[in-house]
Design an enzyme around this catalytic site. Structure first.
Site, mmCIF file in Angstrom:
data_model
loop_
_atom_site.group_PDB
_atom_site.id
_atom_site.type_symbol
_atom_site.label_atom_id
_atom_site.label_comp_id
_atom_site.label_asym_id
_atom_site.label_seq_id
_atom_site.Cartn_x
_atom_site.Cartn_y
_atom_site.Cartn_z
ATOM 1 N N PRO A 39 0.830 -1.210 0.000
ATOM 2 C CA PRO A 39 0.000 0.000 0.000
ATOM 3 C C PRO A 39 0.864 1.260 0.000
ATOM 4 C CG PRO A 39 -0.294 -1.266 2.048
ATOM 5 C CD PRO A 39 0.736 -1.976 1.235
ATOM 6 N N ASP A 40 0.360 2.352 -0.604
ATOM 7 C CA ASP A 40 1.098 3.606 -0.461
ATOM 8 C C ASP A 40 0.752 4.206 0.900
ATOM 9 O OD1 ASP A 40 -1.338 4.850 -0.749
ATOM 10 O OD2 ASP A 40 -0.914 5.762 -2.687
ATOM 11 N N PHE A 41 1.157 5.426 1.166
ATOM 12 C CA PHE A 41 0.965 5.988 2.505
ATOM 13 C C PHE A 41 -0.312 6.808 2.620
ATOM 14 C CE2 PHE A 41 5.420 5.102 2.046
ATOM 15 C CZ PHE A 41 5.718 4.485 3.242
ATOM 16 N N ARG A 42 -0.577 7.642 1.588
ATOM 17 C CA ARG A 42 -1.589 8.679 1.776
ATOM 18 C C ARG A 42 -2.855 8.514 0.949
ATOM 19 N NH1 ARG A 42 3.375 10.571 2.288
ATOM 20 N NH2 ARG A 42 3.896 11.505 4.308
ATOM 21 N N ASN A 113 11.162 5.099 -1.725
ATOM 22 C CA ASN A 113 10.633 3.813 -1.269
ATOM 23 C C ASN A 113 11.657 3.015 -0.465
ATOM 24 O OD1 ASN A 113 8.375 4.599 -2.576
ATOM 25 N ND2 ASN A 113 8.708 3.355 -4.400
ATOM 26 N N ASP A 115 11.195 -0.264 -0.063
ATOM 27 C CA ASP A 115 10.895 -1.665 -0.383
ATOM 28 C C ASP A 115 12.006 -2.371 -1.157
ATOM 29 O OD1 ASP A 115 10.594 -0.629 -3.002
ATOM 30 O OD2 ASP A 115 8.432 -0.431 -2.795
ATOM 31 N N HIS A 132 15.090 7.750 1.439
ATOM 32 C CA HIS A 132 14.599 7.508 2.796
ATOM 33 C C HIS A 132 15.141 6.200 3.370
ATOM 34 C CE1 HIS A 132 10.977 10.396 1.931
ATOM 35 N NE2 HIS A 132 12.137 11.019 2.023
HETATM 36 P P1 OAD Z 1 2.211 8.792 -0.813
HETATM 37 O O1 OAD Z 1 1.323 7.697 -0.323
HETATM 38 O O2 OAD Z 1 2.237 10.041 -0.044
HETATM 39 O O3 OAD Z 1 1.801 9.166 -2.320
HETATM 40 C C1 OAD Z 1 1.608 8.182 -3.298
HETATM 41 C C2 OAD Z 1 1.104 8.872 -4.567
HETATM 42 O O4 OAD Z 1 1.053 7.914 -5.595
HETATM 43 C C3 OAD Z 1 -0.282 9.478 -4.427
HETATM 44 O O5 OAD Z 1 -0.302 10.748 -5.042
HETATM 45 C C4 OAD Z 1 -1.182 8.481 -5.181
HETATM 46 O O6 OAD Z 1 -2.282 9.106 -5.800
HETATM 47 C C5 OAD Z 1 -0.223 7.963 -6.231
HETATM 48 N N1 OAD Z 1 -0.477 6.582 -6.669
HETATM 49 C C6 OAD Z 1 -0.870 5.510 -5.929
HETATM 50 N N2 OAD Z 1 -0.912 4.398 -6.685
HETATM 51 C C7 OAD Z 1 -0.526 4.777 -7.942
HETATM 52 C C8 OAD Z 1 -0.336 4.092 -9.180
HETATM 53 N N3 OAD Z 1 -0.545 2.780 -9.285
HETATM 54 N N4 OAD Z 1 0.055 4.806 -10.254
HETATM 55 C C9 OAD Z 1 0.283 6.144 -10.168
HETATM 56 N N5 OAD Z 1 0.128 6.852 -9.037
HETATM 57 C C10 OAD Z 1 -0.249 6.178 -7.929
HETATM 58 O O7 OAD Z 1 3.661 8.158 -0.973
HETATM 59 P P2 OAD Z 1 5.054 8.934 -1.098
HETATM 60 O O8 OAD Z 1 4.896 10.217 -1.835
HETATM 61 O O9 OAD Z 1 6.037 7.954 -1.619
HETATM 62 O O10 OAD Z 1 8.426 8.079 4.385
HETATM 63 O O11 OAD Z 1 5.378 9.235 0.423
HETATM 64 C C11 OAD Z 1 6.564 9.904 0.764
HETATM 65 C C12 OAD Z 1 7.073 9.448 2.104
HETATM 66 O O12 OAD Z 1 6.045 9.581 3.074
HETATM 67 C C13 OAD Z 1 7.462 7.994 2.166
HETATM 68 O O13 OAD Z 1 8.772 7.765 1.714
HETATM 69 C C14 OAD Z 1 7.294 7.642 3.607
HETATM 70 C C15 OAD Z 1 6.082 8.464 3.980
HETATM 71 O O14 OAD Z 1 6.063 8.952 5.267
HETATM 72 C C16 OAD Z 1 9.172 7.128 4.987
HETATM 73 O O15 OAD Z 1 9.069 5.961 4.741
HETATM 74 C C17 OAD Z 1 10.191 7.631 5.941
#
Ligand code: OAD
Length: 360
Positions: A39-42, A113, A115, A132
């Protein structure tokens, strides 16, 4: 994919075709790994922070906060056991980046990432900046002594067998907590991040480099600094492209005429780019080598199981409650605590824009 995004993807491919000597600087985040089952974060509902909010944390990001970890390490153990590398395979987008390397069209990958999927894809470490950090090695948070991957991994296995076990990974020298070398909020980014970015910026600022370096930002919300500053700092002479489900960061706040915005799933964009560049056969071969075609079906189940796993978790201290601290206090920077050999001074990660990377 909407027609406009398809056209934008083809526009990016055309730029690459018309400039056969150009190379790409990728800046990526969690969105490129969601199709791997991580899963992503936000993202609303499916993002880790949405699910973690049910864990009674003072705020979701506390799970990656160094001060919170010092006092309450267990939530991070729970998260780590869900996310630990080894069970995930790269996405189509990762493999496209690998193809850029194989075709001598890759300049750098800045990844947020943890991962390690860039490495898993076979991309050489010298191209990849894990901004990170990652699970690949461990560090004592008190004396910065480095430990091999197994030290934390073994403790995690013990924890998975018995979540009540208080026997955490500790430093042999100072008894400090040992954690994977992931950059937590309040910690500094690796020196390598700044050094490479300085050198890449210098290269972009050189005369005649306009069409030689193309920046592609993908799968990130661009909310965490200093990483989110990178696209802002790209010289206006250079093309930037965003491949993301939503328009974010500087692409939204200070859009440039030359920006190429591809609002789509990163794997779909990867497929079109490969087709346009004539790389489909190689991409399919890589997909087959990694067994990704079969994996796609299993990913939905995996995401559901992670989400369920997080739903079922509860966090309690020895008294059965969680101590809520003032959020400001938890977020405060601890640069004095991070004097490790691969650490820079004071350029800690944060969600706030005014903490951005110092400009040259
Ligand atoms: P976020 O979860 O903040 O953002 C992910 C982005 O990817 C969002 O804008 C989604 O809309 C988009 N997204 C999700 N799935 C997608 C897909 N299949 N294709 C295209 N876009 C997609 O994740 P990050 O920006 O990576 O810190 O978060 C940054 C940091 O915040 C991470 O490195 C983490 C977290 O706190 C640490 O691990 C220390």
């Amino acid at each position: 994919m909407p027609k406009s995004s398809e056209e934008a993807t083809k526009k990016l491919a055309k730029l690459l075709i018309e400039n056969p000597k150009s190379k790409v600087i990728f800046m990526v985040g969690a969105g490129i790994s969601t199709s791997c089952g991580i899963p992503d974060f936000r993202s609303p509902n499916t993002g880790l922070y949405h699910n973690l909010s049910k864990l009674n944390l003072p705020y979701a990001e506390a799970v990656f906060d160094i001060d919170f970890f010092k006092e309450t390490p267990k939530p991070f153990y729970m998260l780590a056991s869900e996310l630990y590398p080894g069970k995930f395979k790269p996405s189509k987008f990762h493999l496209l980046m690998k193809l850029f390397q194989d075709k001598n069209r890759l300049h750098r990958i800045y990844s947020q990432n943890i991962d390690t999927l860039e490495r898993e894809s076979g991309i050489c470490p010298e191209y990849v900046i894990e901004a990170h950090g990652s699970f690949a090695e461990n560090i004592c948070i008190e004396c910065n002594r480095l430990y091999k991957r197994d030290v934390f991994k073994n403790k995690l296995k013990e924890y998975e067998k018995n979540p009540k076990d208080e026997n955490l990974a500790r430093c042999e020298e100072c008894d400090g907590l040992v954690k994977p070398n992931i950059v937590f909020f309040g910690e500094d980014l690796p020196r390598r991040f700044f050094e490479n970015w300085d050198s890449d910026l210098e290269e972009m600022e050189e005369e005649g480099s306009k069409e030689q370096l193309i920046v592609v930002v993908a799968g990130t919300s661009l909310t965490v600094y200093p990483f989110a500053s990178l696209p802002i700092e790209v010289p206006k002479t250079h093309h930037r492209s965003l491949i993301n489900r939503e328009i974010v960061g500087d692409f939204l706040q200070e859009p440039r005429k030359s920006d190429i915005i591809i609002k789509s799933h990163s794997d779909e964009a990867a497929q079109i780019i490969a087709e346009e560049l004539g790389w489909t056969t190689e991409l399919d071969t890589l997909m087959e080598e990694f067994g990704i075609l079969e994996t796609v079906v299993a990913v939905k189940d995996e995401l559901e199981s992670i989400s369920k796993g997080l739903n079922d978790l509860t966090i309690k201290d020895e008294n059965g409650t969680i101590t809520k601290k003032n959020n400001q206090e938890l977020r405060k920077c601890t640069s004095e605590a991070s004097n490790g050999s691969d650490k820079s001074n004071g350029d800690h990660i944060t969600n706030v824009k005014d903490e951005a990377m110092p400009t040259k």
